[in-house]
Enzyme design. Structure first.
Site, PDB file in Angstrom:
ATOM      1  N   HIS A  13     -83.516 -61.655 -59.397  1.00 56.09           N
ATOM      2  CA  HIS A  13     -82.416 -62.351 -60.081  1.00 56.09           C
ATOM      3  C   HIS A  13     -81.694 -61.416 -61.040  1.00 56.09           C
ATOM      4  CE1 HIS A  13     -84.243 -63.183 -64.117  1.00 56.09           C
ATOM      5  NE2 HIS A  13     -85.388 -63.251 -63.463  1.00 56.09           N
ATOM      6  N   ASP A  31     -86.501 -58.367 -67.658  1.00 60.80           N
ATOM      7  CA  ASP A  31     -86.560 -59.569 -66.830  1.00 60.80           C
ATOM      8  C   ASP A  31     -85.112 -60.014 -66.582  1.00 60.80           C
ATOM      9  OD1 ASP A  31     -87.012 -62.012 -65.629  1.00 60.80           O
ATOM     10  OD2 ASP A  31     -87.724 -63.007 -67.447  1.00 60.80           O
ATOM     11  N   GLU A  77     -81.355 -67.747 -62.581  1.00 57.99           N
ATOM     12  CA  GLU A  77     -82.779 -68.045 -62.474  1.00 57.99           C
ATOM     13  C   GLU A  77     -83.326 -68.591 -63.788  1.00 57.99           C
ATOM     14  OE1 GLU A  77     -87.176 -66.885 -62.711  1.00 57.99           O
ATOM     15  OE2 GLU A  77     -85.481 -66.453 -64.037  1.00 57.99           O
ATOM     16  N   GLU A  78     -82.828 -68.063 -64.900  1.00 60.99           N
ATOM     17  CA  GLU A  78     -83.378 -68.397 -66.208  1.00 60.99           C
ATOM     18  C   GLU A  78     -83.063 -69.824 -66.661  1.00 60.99           C
ATOM     19  OE1 GLU A  78     -85.497 -66.673 -67.528  1.00 60.99           O
ATOM     20  OE2 GLU A  78     -85.197 -64.567 -67.059  1.00 60.99           O
ATOM     21  N   HIS A 109     -88.121 -61.736 -72.759  1.00 64.62           N
ATOM     22  CA  HIS A 109     -87.123 -62.679 -73.283  1.00 64.62           C
ATOM     23  C   HIS A 109     -86.773 -62.381 -74.747  1.00 64.62           C
ATOM     24  CE1 HIS A 109     -87.355 -66.156 -70.139  1.00 64.62           C
ATOM     25  NE2 HIS A 109     -87.352 -64.962 -69.568  1.00 64.62           N
TER      26      HIS A 109
END
Length: 339
Positions: free
Chosen positions: A60, A170, A198-199, A309
């Site tokens: 992603h 990420d 995606e998140e 994150h």
């Protein structure tokens, strides 16, 4: 360096165009075809030896970030998080607002002015604001708009024992691995898919998988890593320097044990270090991919990343290289119809 370009680009969920443009520039001369679907996913095809099964490798493009929701009379910006962000990491962070990347700082009431009970807990997002140096609401409105995306400002730095510090590992690490595969693999047919959002709920993965209709999917990720000495070994999700992390189960997928055994067998046969991802928390695009159409066998292979994150995540270059070694061997096994 590719990973530096990818991590320093802005690509909060729903606003991946800057990252998408970098990826297209990198892969366009190495794939037989590619398209951008209505949601913004990149679906590319690399033609090689024909296979009875269809393979999709995916990563992603998006990252967590913020979104401007209001500009107050003094010119300060109120915001909402996009994706899962720990509010404790927000205060004093430098950010970039909008397509023009207006610099700002996330501010809050100084600790000197906080009441005793306020100091005991992390400040709520509603108590925070972004200061872009505007003198008034009218001044701020000449620079930014409600609905502008906000990205953390963080430089890519190599440090320590072959480590990297950057934002958005990420999942720009997965994007980088997939780009490397596209460039190097010449005799294997596979779909390379770079997904959006995606998140915020695995939004792009379902439509992409429906379009490709894969039999097998390999999901590439940057995953949670935490190695506190206070934890027992079974509580440590992944560790830096121990190789690619192979998922057992998470919030969205219980992974097929037979496919996992094949992945582990290939790693052991080729002497590639690996580890298992030992937490069931979180999820990834597999959650939508493995239930698309008639179903799809999936495996998730991740690079462990500390402080995920946040504006500053950390990963090992050795883990990256060993993950890439494993991926090449998996594609070779697929080419031999052994996967």
């Amino acid at each position: 360096m590719l990973l530096k370009r990818l991590t320093e680009a802005s690509g909060v969920s729903g606003n991946e165009h800057e990252v998408r443009n970098i990826i297209i520039e990198e892969i366009k001369n190495y794939v037989d075809s590619f398209k951008i679907d209505r949601l913004g996913n990149i679906i590319a095809f690399k033609k090689g030896k024909e296979n009875n099964k269809t393979l999709m490798v995916t990563a992603h493009m998006d990252e967590v970030g913020l979104l401007v929701k209001e500009i107050d009379q003094s010119g300060l910006l109120k915001f909402v998080p996009v994706g899962g962000i720990d509010k404790r990491v927000l205060v004093s962070k430098v950010v970039l607002v909008g397509d023009n990347k207006i610099p700002g700082v996330i501010g809050a009431k100084p600790i000197h002015l906080q009441k005793k009970n306020e100091r005991k807990e992390a400040l709520d997002v509603d108590s925070l604001y972004i200061d872009i140096g505007a003198r008034s609401k009218e001044d701020a409105e000449t620079k930014v708009n409600i609905g502008d995306y906000v990205t953390f400002y963080s430089e890519y730095i190599e440090f320590g024992s072959n480590l990297i510090k950057a934002k958005a590992l990420d999942n720009r690490v997965g994007c980088s691995l997939l780009i490397d595969l596209i460039k190097e693999i010449k005799d294997t047919s596979f779909y390379a898919v770079f997904t959006v959002m995606e998140e915020v709920g695995l939004v792009g993965a379902g439509p992409a998988a429906y379009s490709v209709n894969p039999d097998i999917a390999i999901i590439l990720e940057g995953t949670v890593c935490y190695e506190s000495p206070k934890l027992e070994s079974h509580q440590i999700p992944t560790q830096i320097g121990k190789g690619p992390a192979i998922s057992l189960a998470d919030r969205t997928t219980v992974y097929n044990p037979e496919l996992r055994k094949k992945v582990v067998g290939i790693a052991e046969d080729k002497g590639i270090p690996y580890q298992f991802r030992k937490t069931g928390m979180g999820g990834n695009d597999s959650g939508k991919i493995h239930t698309s159409r008639e179903g799809c066998l999936t495996t998730t292979i991740s690079v462990p990343c500390r402080y995920i994150h946040s504006p500053n995540s950390v990963m090992s270059i050795d883990d990256y290289n060993n993950t890439y070694r494993l991926l090449k061997e998996l594609l070779s096994s697929y080419n031999k119809e052994e996967l």
